[in-house]
Each structure stands twice: as structure tokens, then as C-alpha cells.
Motif scaffolding. Structure first.
Motif, PDB file in Angstrom:
ATOM      1  N   CYS A  14       2.244   4.572  -3.586  1.00 30.24           N
ATOM      2  CA  CYS A  14       2.524   3.556  -4.596  1.00 30.24           C
ATOM      3  C   CYS A  14       3.849   2.903  -4.223  1.00 30.24           C
ATOM      4  O   CYS A  14       4.785   3.583  -3.789  1.00 30.24           O
ATOM      5  CB  CYS A  14       2.600   4.185  -5.980  1.00 30.24           C
ATOM      6  SG  CYS A  14       1.058   5.013  -6.480  1.00 30.24           S
ATOM      7  N   LYS A  31      -7.730   6.405  -9.519  1.00 27.78           N
ATOM      8  CA  LYS A  31      -8.627   5.916  -8.466  1.00 27.78           C
ATOM      9  C   LYS A  31      -9.521   7.015  -7.890  1.00 27.78           C
ATOM     10  O   LYS A  31     -10.557   6.722  -7.303  1.00 27.78           O
ATOM     11  CB  LYS A  31      -7.823   5.249  -7.335  1.00 27.78           C
ATOM     12  CG  LYS A  31      -7.097   6.207  -6.415  1.00 27.78           C
ATOM     13  CD  LYS A  31      -6.385   5.489  -5.291  1.00 27.78           C
ATOM     14  CE  LYS A  31      -5.608   6.444  -4.407  1.00 27.78           C
ATOM     15  NZ  LYS A  31      -6.441   7.443  -3.720  1.00 27.78           N
ATOM     16  N   THR A  47      -3.357  -6.136 -14.043  1.00 25.87           N
ATOM     17  CA  THR A  47      -3.993  -5.960 -12.732  1.00 25.87           C
ATOM     18  C   THR A  47      -3.119  -6.520 -11.619  1.00 25.87           C
ATOM     19  O   THR A  47      -3.041  -5.948 -10.524  1.00 25.87           O
ATOM     20  CB  THR A  47      -5.371  -6.639 -12.712  1.00 25.87           C
ATOM     21  OG1 THR A  47      -6.229  -5.961 -13.645  1.00 25.87           O
ATOM     22  CG2 THR A  47      -6.007  -6.577 -11.327  1.00 25.87           C
ATOM     23  N   ASP A  48      -2.411  -7.618 -11.910  1.00 26.36           N
ATOM     24  CA  ASP A  48      -1.520  -8.198 -10.900  1.00 26.36           C
ATOM     25  C   ASP A  48      -0.396  -7.218 -10.549  1.00 26.36           C
ATOM     26  O   ASP A  48      -0.106  -6.997  -9.366  1.00 26.36           O
ATOM     27  CB  ASP A  48      -0.940  -9.509 -11.421  1.00 26.36           C
ATOM     28  CG  ASP A  48      -0.054 -10.186 -10.388  1.00 26.36           C
ATOM     29  OD1 ASP A  48      -0.483 -10.316  -9.229  1.00 26.36           O
ATOM     30  OD2 ASP A  48       1.084 -10.574 -10.730  1.00 26.36           O
ATOM     31  N   THR A 103      -1.675  -4.228  -8.601  1.00 25.90           N
ATOM     32  CA  THR A 103      -1.874  -4.562  -7.183  1.00 25.90           C
ATOM     33  C   THR A 103      -0.544  -4.469  -6.436  1.00 25.90           C
ATOM     34  O   THR A 103      -0.471  -3.892  -5.342  1.00 25.90           O
ATOM     35  CB  THR A 103      -2.465  -5.976  -7.043  1.00 25.90           C
ATOM     36  OG1 THR A 103      -3.717  -6.027  -7.720  1.00 25.90           O
ATOM     37  CG2 THR A 103      -2.671  -6.325  -5.572  1.00 25.90           C
ATOM     38  N   LYS A 104       0.528  -5.007  -7.036  1.00 27.03           N
ATOM     39  CA  LYS A 104       1.843  -4.939  -6.399  1.00 27.03           C
ATOM     40  C   LYS A 104       2.344  -3.496  -6.306  1.00 27.03           C
ATOM     41  O   LYS A 104       3.105  -3.152  -5.406  1.00 27.03           O
ATOM     42  CB  LYS A 104       2.844  -5.792  -7.178  1.00 27.03           C
ATOM     43  CG  LYS A 104       2.569  -7.287  -7.088  1.00 27.03           C
ATOM     44  CD  LYS A 104       3.535  -8.078  -7.962  1.00 27.03           C
ATOM     45  CE  LYS A 104       3.243  -9.580  -7.880  1.00 27.03           C
ATOM     46  NZ  LYS A 104       4.107 -10.368  -8.795  1.00 27.03           N
ATOM     47  N   ASN A 153       0.404  -1.066  -5.675  1.00 26.54           N
ATOM     48  CA  ASN A 153      -0.532  -0.386  -4.764  1.00 26.54           C
ATOM     49  C   ASN A 153      -1.241   0.785  -5.451  1.00 26.54           C
ATOM     50  O   ASN A 153      -1.448   1.847  -4.867  1.00 26.54           O
ATOM     51  CB  ASN A 153       0.192   0.124  -3.503  1.00 26.54           C
ATOM     52  CG  ASN A 153      -0.790   0.519  -2.403  1.00 26.54           C
ATOM     53  OD1 ASN A 153      -1.847  -0.092  -2.251  1.00 26.54           O
ATOM     54  ND2 ASN A 153      -0.460   1.551  -1.651  1.00 26.54           N
ATOM     55  N   ARG A 201      -4.377   0.619  -6.640  1.00 27.18           N
ATOM     56  CA  ARG A 201      -5.777   0.574  -6.170  1.00 27.18           C
ATOM     57  C   ARG A 201      -6.806   0.770  -7.288  1.00 27.18           C
ATOM     58  O   ARG A 201      -7.835   1.395  -7.102  1.00 27.18           O
ATOM     59  CB  ARG A 201      -5.991   1.572  -5.027  1.00 27.18           C
ATOM     60  CG  ARG A 201      -5.349   1.066  -3.727  1.00 27.18           C
ATOM     61  CD  ARG A 201      -5.489   2.053  -2.613  1.00 27.18           C
ATOM     62  NE  ARG A 201      -4.451   3.079  -2.672  1.00 27.18           N
ATOM     63  CZ  ARG A 201      -4.347   4.091  -1.826  1.00 27.18           C
ATOM     64  NH1 ARG A 201      -5.249   4.230  -0.865  1.00 27.18           N
ATOM     65  NH2 ARG A 201      -3.383   4.975  -1.939  1.00 27.18           N
ATOM     66  N   TYR A 202      -6.498   0.246  -8.458  1.00 28.43           N
ATOM     67  CA  TYR A 202      -7.489   0.071  -9.515  1.00 28.43           C
ATOM     68  C   TYR A 202      -7.041  -1.123 -10.351  1.00 28.43           C
ATOM     69  O   TYR A 202      -5.894  -1.573 -10.248  1.00 28.43           O
ATOM     70  CB  TYR A 202      -7.644   1.325 -10.392  1.00 28.43           C
ATOM     71  CG  TYR A 202      -6.357   1.852 -10.995  1.00 28.43           C
ATOM     72  CD1 TYR A 202      -5.827   1.322 -12.165  1.00 28.43           C
ATOM     73  CD2 TYR A 202      -5.660   2.894 -10.379  1.00 28.43           C
ATOM     74  CE1 TYR A 202      -4.651   1.802 -12.711  1.00 28.43           C
ATOM     75  CE2 TYR A 202      -4.474   3.379 -10.922  1.00 28.43           C
ATOM     76  CZ  TYR A 202      -3.977   2.829 -12.090  1.00 28.43           C
ATOM     77  OH  TYR A 202      -2.798   3.294 -12.624  1.00 28.43           O
ATOM     78  N   THR A 203      -7.937  -1.635 -11.167  1.00 30.88           N
ATOM     79  CA  THR A 203      -7.634  -2.765 -12.034  1.00 30.88           C
ATOM     80  C   THR A 203      -7.551  -2.289 -13.480  1.00 30.88           C
ATOM     81  O   THR A 203      -7.946  -1.166 -13.803  1.00 30.88           O
ATOM     82  CB  THR A 203      -8.724  -3.839 -11.933  1.00 30.88           C
ATOM     83  OG1 THR A 203      -9.964  -3.262 -12.397  1.00 30.88           O
ATOM     84  CG2 THR A 203      -8.898  -4.336 -10.499  1.00 30.88           C
TER      85      THR A 203
END
Length: 480
Positions: free
Chosen positions: A201, A280, A309-310, A313-314, A316, A318-320
Motif C-alpha cells: 500500500c 482484496k 475509489t480514486d 487506487t492511489k 494501491n 486494489r479494490y473499489t
């Protein structure tokens, strides 16, 4: 628990572990006895633990080795041997250690025979080692997370050295079993099922200081738990940075869910807990095993970190957000009464008000029983430390306070739902404030205080929860 086999000291230290460490323990016993004879008193040691339950469990091993050598364990910074088992997840954890070292320097000036040791995650950072070498030369021994099993050998070296002994490993594949350990509680303890983390992460230093994932063999885990149960343990906490990925590096074909099924069969074991679960990797198989289990506690710690979710992603992760909510739905469909807890970071670089409101929304949708909320802490060496758009402190503080209020309101509402019910409680200790009361823990990890005596400690009893006080209960034991 000490499963040691005594070894005969003949021609120097064995090469294989753990026999090598028992050799050095025997050598150190002689050193300690000589010092005690000279001083005319018992030597004492103190271990201070910072950070997570993994560190706390490591400290139980450290204390076990120190006792085996001959030290009496005390909670006193004036001890003859002082060890700090450090954490580095947040910067203030490092600052706390540096502050304490300043105090220890003054104590050591008054007692030149005092030995100071540092270990744990903080010691895996190059910048920390450089600072210690420059400004804290009075420290005698420094080692990291990968070689705690070497404590006796390193102490023996430190006793015979005229400068600080450093032994920092970048990584390891070694897992050394069957060393001494002293449990904080006789009836419950942690059991490592794996070490390290592969997730990286972007905000987290752990993979860099704990190394890559490596799982213990299931047969070794089962043997350890069986031995603990014979010694009076009724509850175990399975420990790993990401328990859901257990087994991936083993030759045997086994998943975390499969391991839980094996542990469930151990007679005499009453409760099983585990942490931490990465969303995840949480499988349908695990959800199914948990729903059918009679021993796995009705509690799942499932860190979300952010509802955006944004931002995820930043990070890391790996899920929304949608994927996390779908996972929660699966879990609650199989176990509607489960207690869900989480970790949330506020103020991650680039977090907008809209991102923050997404986090507020997921908290309201999931309705966590409790949440550990943290202000983002920049950790040197992680990708996020160099990200642009660091959020101003005043904005972060405002968001943190708003989130905390929502979390606490939901937690109180969730806790109130159990008021008036009868629950199984593992009694842990005499109450801190009233010695006519005992304190125990529910399956969902909340505390309850009720009238009782020390004979109940370590037993699971039925308690009616008469009054909810927001985050704990007052109750009365039901005699069945």
C-alpha cells in the motif's frame, strides 16, 4: 510456553536453530550469575512494546528468552537491561522512542552497567540507524524484525563488545520455532501464522520493515496451538499482516479458510480470532467457514482505509468502494449479526472534500461497530510520501473530527442493540477501578464489567448485559 530440548555445550555453538540460541542462553546464564554475585542482587530487565499485536507477540518471545537467561522482568526504566520493541507505522511512534532514549541516557550515566537494546520495525529504516550511530552511541544493541530469535546470541556479543552491536537484516525466509515465550495472559495468546507483507500500500512502511510474506507450516501452527491449549489457553488470536493470503508460499495446498477448519478441530480451544484481513483477498470460502464455525468469534476487522475509489487506487489497495460494499453484503448475508470493525485514514494526499464524503458514506452504509481512525502520517520511504497535494492540517483536523463523531454515534447505536441480551464472556481480569468487579470480553470484542472474583479469570461465563455505556457494558453473571 517452552518446548525446549536442553543441549549439552561441548565444542562451541551449533549451526542449526534453535539449538544455537539455546547454546547462547546457557552461556548467558553464567554471565548473569557472575554479575549477580558481584552486585549481590538479582538482575532485572524491562521490555517496552510499541505498536501492533505482532510486536506484542514478539515481546512475549523476548521476555521468554530474558527469563530463560535469568533476568527478573520488571516495568522500570532503571532496569539493568532495557529493551524497546519499536513501531514505525507513524512518525510520532519514532519520536516517542527518541524521547525515551534521551531519558535512558541520563539513567545510564548513573549506572554504566546498564544495557540498552532496540529492536522492531523502526530499526529496519536506514535513516534511523544512521541517526542512532550519530546521536545515540550509548545504545548497546540494535536489531530488527527478522532476527528476534537471535536475541541471546546478540546479547552475548554485546556483553563482549566495546561498541554498539548492530544486526539488521533486509529480509529473510527463516522461521525459527520452539523458543521460550512468556504469555501476558495464561488463558489467551497470539499465534503467528505468517510474517511479512506483499501488498505495498502506497502509504505503508510495513512491507519494507517486515519483509515478504512467508507462511508457517500448518502442522507447526496446529502443534503450537495444541500445546497452548494443554497449558490452559482457551482463546487464540491468529496473527499476520494479511492472514487472508496465508499459504500462498507453502508447498502444501492450504488456504486460510482451510487452516481455520483444522484449528476448529482442536479439543479444548473455545475461541478463535484473527487479524488482519485485507479485503482484496477475503474469499467466499472464508465467509462460508466463518458462518458455520462454532469457535470463530463473531467479529471481523476489515480495514477500508477510504471510501473513495480514486483514493483507494492511489493507496494501491486494489479494490473499489463498490467492491468493498459488495464484500460486506456477502459477509452480512451469511452472518447478519457479525461485528465489523475497520481502519480509516483521513487526509491522504490529494483527498478532496468529495473523497472524504465518500468515506463518510461508506461508514454510514456499513455501520461499523467501531473504527480506528487515523490522520495520514507521511512515512519516508513510501511512495505516498512524495505525492503532491498534501492536505493542509486544518482541513485534515476538521475532517477527522467530523468522521469521529459519525463513527462514535454508529458504534453507540450498534452497542445498544445488545443491551438486555445474555452473552458469553471470557473473563480477563479484575476490574481496574472496582475490585469487586471483573472485566471480560464478548465475542464481538467489546468489554463488559460485572460482579465476580479472580476465580472466574480465564473462564467463559454467561452474562446479561444490563446497561450499555456506549463502548462497554455493565452486566450480571447468569448462573446456569
Amino acid at each position: 510456553m517452552n518446548n525446549r530440548t536442553y543441549i549439552e555445550i561441548v565444542n562451541g555453538a551449533p549451526i542449526e536453530e534453535p539449538a544455537r540460541q539455546y547454546y547462547f542462553m546457557e552461556q548467558l546464564k553464567n554471565v548473569i550469575q557472575e554479575k549477580e554475585s558481584t552486585l549481590g542482587r538479582k538482575l532485572v530487565a524491562s521490555v517496552a512494546t510499541f505498536g501492533c499485536q505482532m510486536n506484542a507477540h514478539d515481546s512475549e518471545k523476548i521476555i521468554g528468552i530474558l527469563r530463560e537467561i535469568g533476568y527478573e522482568i520488571v516495568e522500570d526504566a532503571k532496569a539493568d537491561f532495557v529493551l524497546y520493541n519499536t513501531c514505525t507505522v507513524r512518525e510520532n511512534a519514532n519520536l516517542k522512542v527518541y524521547g525515551r532514549l534521551g531519558h535512558l541516557k541520563k539513567l545510564k550515566e548513573k549506572n554504566p552497567n546498564m544495557m540498552i537494546a532496540l529492536c522492531g520495525c523502526m530499526m529496519q529504516e536506514n535513516v534511523v540507524i544512521e541517526k542512532l550511530k550519530k546521536s545515540y552511541r550509548f545504545v548497546d544493541l540494535v536489531f530488527g524484525t527478522h532476527n528476534i530469535f537471535k536475541l541471546a546470541e546478540l546479547m552475548f556479543e554485546a556483553f563482549n563488545a566495546d561498541k554498539t552491536v548492530y544486526d539488521i537484516w533486509e529480509d529473510t525466509t527463516m522461521i525459527v520455532e520452539n523458543l521460550p515465550s512468556v504469555r501476558k495472559y495464561s488463558f489467551k495468546t497470539g499465534v503467528n501464522i505468517m510474517y511479512g507483507c506483499n501488498n505495498f500500500c502506497s502509504y505503508c512502511i510495513v512491507p519494507y520493515v517486515r519483509g515478504r510474506e512467508r507462511s508457517r507450516k500448518s502442522e507447526d501452527i496446529i502443534k503450537e496451538i495444541e500445546s497452548l491449549v494443554k497449558d490452559g489457553v482457551v482463546e487464540i488470536m491468529l496473527l499476520g499482516q494479511n492472514v487472508n493470503s496465508y499459504g500462498k508460499n507453502l508447498d502444501e495446498n492450504i488456504t486460510f479458510a482451510g487452516l481455520l477448519e483444522k484449528i476448529e478441530q482442536i479439543e479444548g480451544l473455545e475461541r478463535i480470532r484473527f487479524m488482519t484481513s485485507h479485503p482484496k483477498d477475503l474469499s467466499d470460502e472464508l465467509i462460508e467457514v466463518m458462518s458455520k464455525s462454532k469457535k470463530i468469534c463473531n467479529h471481523l476487522h476489515l480495514p477500508v482505509q477510504s471510501g473513495s475509489t480514486d483514493i483507494l487506487t492511489k493507496m494501491n489497495r486494489r479494490y473499489t468502494k463498490e467492491g468493498y460494499l459488495e464484500l460486506v453484503k456477502k459477509i452480512k448475508d451469511k452472518n447478519p449479526d457479525i461485528s465489523l470493525t475497520t481502519d480509516i485514514i483521513v487526509g491522504f494526499p490529494g483527498e478532496t472534500e468529495e473523497d472524504f464524503l465518500e468515506t463518510m458514506d461508506i461508514v454510514k452504509q456499513v455501520e461499523y461497530d467501531s473504527a480506528y481512525t487515523f490522520i495520514y502520517s507521511k512515512r519516508t520511504g513510501t511512495p505516498a510520501a512524495s505525492y503532491d497535494n498534501q492536505v493542509p492540517d486544518d482541513i485534515v483536523k476538521d475532517r477527522f473530527d467530523r468522521l469521529l463523531k459519525v463513527v462514535q454515534d454508529i458504534s453507540a447505536k450498534r452497542a445498544n442493540m445488545l443491551e438486555g441480551t445474555v452473552q458469553d464472556v471470557l473473563v480477563e481480569e479484575i476490574n481496574d477501578h472496582d475490585d469487586e468487579l471483573v472485566t471480560g470480553r464478548l465475542s464481538n470484542n467489546l468489554l463488559v464489567h460485572f460482579k465476580g472474583d479472580k476465580d472466574l479469570i480465564g473462564k467463559i461465563v454467561s452474562v446479561k448485559l444490563n446497561e450499555c455505556k456506549g463502548f462497554y457494558y455493565f452486566g450480571e453473571m447468569i448462573n446456569e
